[in-house]
Write an enzyme that holds these catalytic residues in place. Structure first.
Site, short mmCIF file in Angstrom:
data_model
loop_
_atom_site.label_atom_id
_atom_site.label_comp_id
_atom_site.label_asym_id
_atom_site.label_seq_id
_atom_site.Cartn_x
_atom_site.Cartn_y
_atom_site.Cartn_z
CD GLN A 89 7.78 -6.95 3.46
OE1 GLN A 89 6.81 -7.79 3.33
NE2 GLN A 89 8.16 -6.29 3.15
N GLY A 132 0.99 -1.23 -0.30
CA GLY A 132 0.28 0.21 0.08
C GLY A 132 0.94 1.21 0.27
N GLY A 187 9.78 -4.28 -8.55
CA GLY A 187 10.33 -3.33 -8.58
C GLY A 187 11.86 -3.57 -8.80
CD GLN A 188 16.63 -4.38 -11.28
OE1 GLN A 188 15.95 -5.47 -11.04
NE2 GLN A 188 18.08 -4.41 -10.41
CD GLN A 194 10.35 -7.68 -2.11
OE1 GLN A 194 10.47 -7.42 -1.10
NE2 GLN A 194 9.52 -6.67 -3.14
CD GLU A 213 2.92 7.94 -11.68
OE1 GLU A 213 2.83 7.43 -12.07
OE2 GLU A 213 2.17 8.73 -11.13
N GLY A 214 5.91 4.36 -8.48
CA GLY A 214 6.38 2.81 -8.55
C GLY A 214 6.21 2.13 -8.28
CG HIS A 215 3.58 0.96 -4.94
ND1 HIS A 215 3.29 2.15 -4.42
CD2 HIS A 215 4.30 -0.17 -4.45
CE1 HIS A 215 4.04 1.09 -3.51
NE2 HIS A 215 4.31 -0.04 -3.27
O1 PAF Z 1 8.17 -4.94 -1.90
C1 PAF Z 1 7.21 -4.53 -1.59
O2 PAF Z 1 6.17 -3.95 -1.50
C2 PAF Z 1 6.95 -5.90 -0.24
O3 PAF Z 1 8.26 -6.66 0.13
C3 PAF Z 1 6.08 -6.98 -0.83
C4 PAF Z 1 6.61 -7.56 -2.22
C5 PAF Z 1 4.48 -5.98 -1.18
C6 PAF Z 1 6.50 -7.93 -0.14
O4 PAF Z 1 5.63 -7.47 1.04
#
Ligand code: PAF
Length: 281
Positions: A61, A31, A147-148, A153, A35-37
């Site tokens: 996490q 959430g 995203g890069q 990750q 703009e990246g998302h």
């Molecule tokens: O990159 C993120 O926003 C989070 O690490 C993800 C991949 C949604 C996992 O909770």
């Protein structure tokens, strides 16, 4: 846009949507969309028939001293943005829905999960791979978009998908930057005006690396030391790591001869920011 709060609802919405071999794309997010998302959503929209987005601030996490409670939450605004992008399904579960009472199972990509951000944030990638594996089971996407910017990750998720035979294509999308070059991140919202200015040192250090690389420098040690000098110009920014590694296993590289990831993490005030660049000889 259909909003699903439960696993069963999201699973059946995705199964229905997939009828007639329609391709389903998933954009997992926490959430506070920027703009990246939205660039991930647009890539999914361009390549898939059905676009699902998840919004879940995943507690597993975050470390005990990290920013879980103050992590930005803007659900109504996020919904409006996703509607505008033509998203079909939004999966927004509660913590109880994702982690049933007594859950003790984890997905761990051993070795990789302790590198780069995993070294600075113990347990972080175990939380990421566990929740992403669960999202893949619920949505059953044909493709998933990341995203890069979160290069470590991406490497960990790619390895999980490879090792555990998840039938999903992992699509990496380029880093989206603010006009002045700062990589977009939900955490940028924590920065005050001075910190926002200081944060540009991450990007400057990577630009210096690129400049030296283009001028022919291939020694990782020399590139790292030049980048660290750039950080001397911002003594209030605390470097966490600046590493030159291979993009798959995240192992340090001494001499650059193939595709190489240069990744940086630093604390600007209490906010930890990351950025990276990929060098291609
Ligand atoms: O990159 C993120 O926003 C989070 O690490 C993800 C991949 C949604 C996992 O909770």
């Amino acid at each position: 846009m259909k909003i699903c709060a439960s696993i069963s609802e999201a699973r059946s919405a995705c199964r229905d949507a997939r009828a007639n071999h329609r391709r389903v794309g998933l954009v997992p997010t926490m959430g506070a969309l920027h703009e990246g998302h939205l660039s991930l959503v647009r890539a999914a929209r361009a390549q898939c028939d059905v676009v699902a987005v998840s919004i879940f601030v995943n507690p597993t996490q975050f470390g005990p001293a990290e920013d879980l409670s103050k992590y930005p939450r803007q659900f109504e605004r996020d919904c409006r943005l996703l509607e505008q992008e033509g998203v079909d399904i939004l999966f927004a579960p509660s913590i109880e829905e994702m982690y049933p009472q007594g859950a003790i199972s984890w997905v761990v990509v051993e070795g990789l999960s302790e590198k780069l951000d995993g070294r600075s944030r113990p347990g972080h990638f175990r939380g990421v791979t566990t929740v992403v594996a669960k999202l893949f089971h619920v949505i059953e996407p044909d493709a998933a978009y990341f995203g890069q910017k979160d290069a470590a990750q991406l490497a960990v998720i790619r390895r999980m998908v490879r090792d555990l035979d998840f039938p999903v294509e992992i699509v990496a999308c380029p880093i989206v930057r603010e006009a002045d070059g700062l990589a977009m991140s939900s955490r940028n919202a924590y920065l005050n005006r001075e910190e926002r200015q200081r944060a540009l040192v991450l990007q400057r250090s990577l630009q210096e690396t690129q400049r030296q690389f283009q001028a022919g420098e291939r020694s990782a040690a020399r590139l790292i030391s030049a980048a660290k000098e750039v950080f001397l110009s911002e003594p209030q920014v605390r470097l966490d790591y600046f590493e030159v590694v291979d993009p798959e296993m995240l192992d340090p590289v001494e001499h650059i001869s193939g595709r190489t990831l240069v990744a940086v993490a630093a604390f600007v005030g209490t906010t930890r920011l990351i950025d990276n660049v990929v060098l291609e000889p």
